[in-house]
Design a protein around this motif. Structure first.
Motif, PDB file in Angstrom:
ATOM      1  N   GLY A   7       7.490  56.871  44.239  1.00  0.00           N
ATOM      2  CA  GLY A   7       7.088  55.823  43.299  1.00  0.00           C
ATOM      3  C   GLY A   7       8.297  55.231  42.593  1.00  0.00           C
ATOM      4  N   TYR A   8       9.253  56.089  42.268  1.00  0.00           N
ATOM      5  CA  TYR A   8      10.495  55.595  41.632  1.00  0.00           C
ATOM      6  C   TYR A   8      11.328  54.781  42.605  1.00  0.00           C
ATOM      7  N   GLN A  48       7.337  48.265  46.814  1.00  0.00           N
ATOM      8  CA  GLN A  48       6.053  48.788  46.326  1.00  0.00           C
ATOM      9  C   GLN A  48       5.152  49.201  47.484  1.00  0.00           C
ATOM     10  N   ASN A 104       4.330  54.744  39.009  1.00  0.00           N
ATOM     11  CA  ASN A 104       4.482  53.370  39.452  1.00  0.00           C
ATOM     12  C   ASN A 104       3.111  52.741  39.684  1.00  0.00           C
TER      13      ASN A 104
END
Lengths: 360, 307, 361
Positions: A145-146, A151, A179
């Motif tokens: 997610g980081y 995305q 995220n």
């Protein structure tokens, strides 16, 4: 690079008289059976690596024998029986497919203790264990997610089995926890434990759809990771730290440590307290941890991941805590509820944010 | 969506390459009247050797060379059996194939689950930047271009050259070929060795470029698909090339189908090449003229000049 | 160089030299594997002992030899009938799988049944399904003239996919956490064990195999009057096969081969395995081709050859664990046996003569 340990000549003599006699003063004979040839990462590697932990902890109190390439099928029982005939006291079975042969053997040899990895049936002398891979998967999900820029995460997964669904769900929960802007995660089901060229094609397919973090979930081989490295996207995997296969783009791995569980079982055999029970070992027991975190993660991100791992260790955090929605839009885990072991082991849904449907 | 289509259309070339190489080799052997069913074993042994050598030395040319050597060595055992001793071709092929599979696990044992970087694909200047066709056609491995070139050259050889026609006569009727003064055994030997070289290249490509990596069982039936392809392509190199591309796309098809959000049992996709082969075989075999136009008549029959 | 020497088929091959072939094969293959595995660090004499003596040195090992020999002999008997008529059924592996899958439907549907007719019903189902699978090749051969070699090879691959599909779907154990395997079969679905000793797995399937071998012997001797072990005595073409038409020969041999392989599949799921699972056979269908040839395509020879191969397999499995033989060893050995057999067979059948250059046309 022979992984097979030569049994002492005594073994040959014992095999003739077919007796599992245990001499009290003799070291405990432990045999580990791996289903495939042994590599430097992955399932069979981890199954066999437990040997080191055992030898370190018990030194000359045990003898550890390793046999590899014993897949499921009519020949597996022969290999197991041979090991028992050679005097094996504790048999560690490294494949789900060893279940029925191992059970049959355990019934016939009451003195034998069996530890079966990944199974779900027990006998008084037949224990099972599974590792909570989903815990590390949640942490690697955070890393993903980081790290993602597009995305878009992609997952190459083996079979849609409950255990695999749990690992996949935890990954997506972890990623979305850090995220919220993620696009639905794309999944390719290999429907195979082993198909290197398809590992690679699947990874390529996900990358072509924009995924910039590829998760190789129970890969038969490191092919998907090597592909990610080659294409310059991040790679995440289960079982082993695969940094060697993706030196620049290895983002995170769930490093399993089966040896911890082996050691507990062997200790219980020595103490006479062995029970034919199921163990679901995780971060708290040291059976799984995150490894190979990419240097591209910031110190804060890394600290957040390790803090979550600590919270899992002391029990203050569990990935499968409600409310969790499934990807059909209904509630999968009610608010305030935490899934218990059997609910995790029979998981049959995909969480919100996964772009895949289950057959049946 | 277009990404997925490009992925399948481009990826099918890569997936088709080992199938095509092995199938072209087998087609030439069969055109000369020899059915060599050890393709799977030759590919596996070559794949293990190619990976082991390339991994150790970093020299992929050496890896390919020794892989071809390993494959040819196996084919010489096969040749001694079927050409030297007139042993049954089917059984000899299976025997040598089993031997090759065993040797592949032995040779690859120390390299289990290792990977390495694939050499970069050729990116043809200008052409590779064209929309759509650029990534599909002009960013492939050199071996892929080579494979399709070999298919074309083999067509040309068989159809247009004297030696090609002699090869076909040897496969049609070795006795007549012998009476015409052609060295039947020698021509068949060359055809078998050519087949082994191609299988060797196909195996080496699979472990050093397509995957790239080694684990036991890597070839996973691709040799049998190659045998099927020869029949599917009715022994004609250009049809075989088309078939290889089609089978390559099918092998990727279920990934594409998944990406589009459908779910088809993967077993159906995997079975399709074999089912289609049976259908084609039945179609071309159904009358004597058709089969004569396609299959080598004396396929599988040994020949001893002095008989 | 080529053509200066040639093989000439001997007009007469003595029985003694034919008998010599398997013997020479064994010795060569054993020597070959001793050299190969000695080179890999296993002491040659130890390997020899493990491969040949150890498998017969305990009741347990003998029982394992029996388990291994049963499918090899059964399939080989079926295939040999076809091979003698030059019908090339290479699809026993697929026929075994389809036989097992069809038979497994009965115990999977009635897992609690105590009906003693279940095993006979499974045997019947396995034979019919195996024969039907092989029958596809027979139909395509007789109707479309499609090569049975290619068709049976393709059907092997398709059979595996059918098994994978069903074991991941309808035949999967509903309580098995989605793992690809069926429920365990009830006792009435299993062949009875030959001994009460809990460790010995040998079961009554070997009796069925022996009975069918005797049947094969009667079939062969009665349908081939004057059948001899000599290859010269083999039917030159399917057409002259025991007076049948070529079409009939194709049908009969493929159906028999398929039924035998299907029955062997039942022997595995109702014997050592006890359920349906993705991996049913470690290549019995292919190994049986070797056994059929090694046994000279004769029922008695096949019985001996199958037993021998089983001994070596069990020995090799033991040697993998006890002396560190690489797991590929049995596979390589298998290949070597067949290669040496084919070579020594040819040397008996033919003699090498020098051909004068002017003798060539």
């Amino acid at each position: 690079m022979y992984q097979i340990v030569r049994a002492p000549l005594l073994g040959a003599v014992l095999s003739m008289c077919w007796s599992g006699t245990l001499f009290a003063q003799e070291p405990l004979d432990v045999a580990i059976v791996a289903p495939n040839a042994i590599g430097d990462v992955g399932w069979d590697h981890e199954v066999v690596r437990g040997k080191e932990v055992l030898e370190e902890r018990f030194a000359d109190k045990i003898n550890v024998t390793v046999v590899d390439s014993v897949g499921e099928g009519p020949n597996a029982a022969r290999a197991m029986n041979r090991l028992v005939a050679n005097g094996t006291d504790v048999l560690i079975l490294g494949s789900f497919g060893h279940m029925s042969d191992g059970m049959a053997l355990a019934k016939k040899s009451p003195d034998l203790k069996v530890l079966h990895i990944g199974g779900y049936q027990n006998l008084p002398n037949f224990a099972t264990f599974t590792v909570r891979h989903y815990q590390a998967s949640y942490l690697c999900g955070m890393a993903a997610g980081y790290a993602t820029k597009n995305q878009q995460l992609g997952v190459v997964a083996a079979f849609p089995l409950p255990e695999v669904l749990g690992i996949l769900n935890a990954y997506v929960l972890g990623a979305r926890s850090v995220n919220p802007d993620l696009k639905p995660v794309k999944v390719v089901w290999l429907n195979s434990w082993y198909d290197p060229p398809r590992d690679r094609s699947s990874a390529e397919s996900l990358i072509s759809q924009g995924a910039d973090v590829v998760y190789s979930l129970f890969p038969g081989t490191p092919s998907a990771l090597a592909t990610a490295e080659e294409k310059g996207v991040y790679a995440v995997t289960t079982l082993s730290d695969n940094s060697a296969h993706a030196p620049n783009k290895h983002l995170c791995a769930g490093q399993a440590n089966f040896g911890v569980v082996y050691a507990n079982v062997v200790q219980s055999v020595i103490d006479g307290t062995f029970e034919g029970k199921d163990t679901f070992a995780g971060v708290a027991e040291g059976a799984i941890e995150v490894a190979g975190l990419s240097k591209d993660l910031t110190d804060e991100q890394r600290a957040a991941i390790l803090a979550k791992q600590d919270a899992m260790r002391d029990g203050s955090f569990d990935p499968f805590t409600g409310p969790v929605m499934n990807n059909a839009g209904s509630e999968a885990i009610a608010s305030g509820k935490t899934l218990n072991t059997s609910e995790i082991k029979s998981m049959d849904f995909l969480v919100q944010g996964i772009d895949s449907r289950l057959q049946n | 969506m277009t990404d997925t289509i490009i992925f399948v259309l481009a990826g099918a070339f890569a997936t088709a390459t080992p199938l095509l190489l092995a199938a072209i080799g087998e087609a030439v052997a069969e055109k000369a009247g020899v059915m060599n069913l050890s393709v799977e074993g030759m590919m596996a042994f070559a794949a293990a050797v190619a990976f082991a050598v390339t991994y150790q030395t970093g020299n992929i040319v050496l890896g390919f060379g020794l892989a071809v050597g390993a494959s040819v060595a196996l084919s010489l055992v096969f040749s001694i059996l079927v050409l030297g001793f007139s042993a049954n071709q089917i059984v000899s092929g299976l025997a040598v194939g089993i031997l090759g599979l065993g040797l592949s696990s032995l040779a690859g044992r120390s390299f289990e689950n290792l990977t390495m970087m694939a050499p970069a694909n050729l990116s043809l200047p200008v052409l590779s930047d064209l929309p759509l066709v650029g990534p599909i056609l002009f960013r492939q491995s050199a071996i892929t271009y080579f494979a399709f070139a070999v298919a074309f050259l083999t067509w040309w050889f068989l159809a247009k050259t004297r030696h090609g026609r002699i090869t076909k006569v040897v496969g049609e009727d070795p006795a007549i070929a012998h009476n015409l003064g052609f060295a039947v055994i020698r021509i068949r030997l060359f055809a078998i060795i050519f087949g082994a070289v191609m299988s060797g290249l196909g195996g080496a490509y699979a472990s050093t470029i397509l995957t790239p990596g080694w684990s036991d069982g890597l070839i996973a039936g691709r040799g049998w698909i190659a045998v099927a392809l020869v029949v599917f392509g009715t022994w004609r190199p250009l049809r075989i090339a088309f078939g290889a591309y089609l089978f390559g796309a099918l092998l990727l098809g279920d990934l594409a189908v998944q990406a589009m959000g459908f779910s088809v049992p993967p077993q159906i996709m995997t079975s399709l090449p074999y089912v289609m082969t049976i259908i084609v075989l039945a179609a071309v075999s159904r009358n004597a003229l058709l089969i004569r136009l396609n299959a080598p008549v004396s396929l599988g029959q040994n020949f001893q000049p002095s008989k | 160089m080529m053509g200066r020497y040639a093989l000439v088929q001997r007009s007469e091959v003595s029985l003694k030299s034919i008998m010599l072939v398997p013997l020479v094969t064994f010795v060569l293959a054993l020597l070959g594997s001793m050299v190969l595995f000695g080179f890999l660090g296993a002491p040659p004499l130890e390997v020899l002992y493990r491969l040949l003596i150890d498998p017969l040195a305990s009741a347990y090992n003998i029982s394992e030899v029996v388990i291994k020999a049963a499918p090899l002999i059964l399939i080989a008997q079926g295939l040999a009938i076809g091979f003698r008529a030059k019908v090339w059924n290479i699809g026993a592996e697929g026929q075994l799988i389809i036989g097992a899958v069809a038979a497994s439907v009965i115990p999977i549907t009635f897992p609690e049944s105590q009906n003693v007719l279940m095993l006979p019903a499974m045997m019947l189902a396995g034979m019919i399904a195996g024969a039907a699978w092989a029958g596809i090749a027979a139909a395509l051969k007789t109707r479309f003239n499609a090569s049975e070699i290619i068709v049976t090879l393709m059907l092997n691959q398709i059979a595996v996919q059918i098994l994978y599909f069903l074991i991941n779907g309808p035949l999967k154990d509903p309580m098995g956490f989605s793992y690809p395997q069926s429920v365990s079969f009830p006792p009435v679905a299993m062949y009875p064990l030959l001994s009460d000793d809990g460790m010995l797995r040998a079961n009554a399937s070997i009796l069925v195999v022996i009975l069918l071998s005797i049947a094969a012997l009667i079939y062969v001797t009665r349908t081939f009057s004057g059948y001899t072990l000599l290859v010269g005595g083999l039917a030159p073409s399917a057409a002259s096969y025991a007076g049948f038409s070529a079409k009939k020969a194709v049908w009969i041999t493929l159906l028999i081969g398929g039924a035998a392989a299907g029955l062997a599949g039942v022997g595995e799921i109702s014997g050592p395995i006890g359920r349906l699972q993705p991996s049913l056979s470690p290549g019995y269908g292919f190994a049986a081709i070797i056994v059929a040839y090694l046994g000279g395509l004769h029922p008695v020879g096949i019985l001996l050859a199958g037993t021998f191969m089983a001994i070596v397999y069990v020995g090799a499995d033991g040697a993998i664990i006890d002396v560190g033989l690489p797991p590929a060893a049995p596979v390589i050995f298998q290949g070597m046996v067949l290669v040496f057999y084919l070579a020594s067979f040819a040397l008996v059948q033919y003699r090498i003569v020098r051909v004068q250059p002017e003798a060539r046309a």
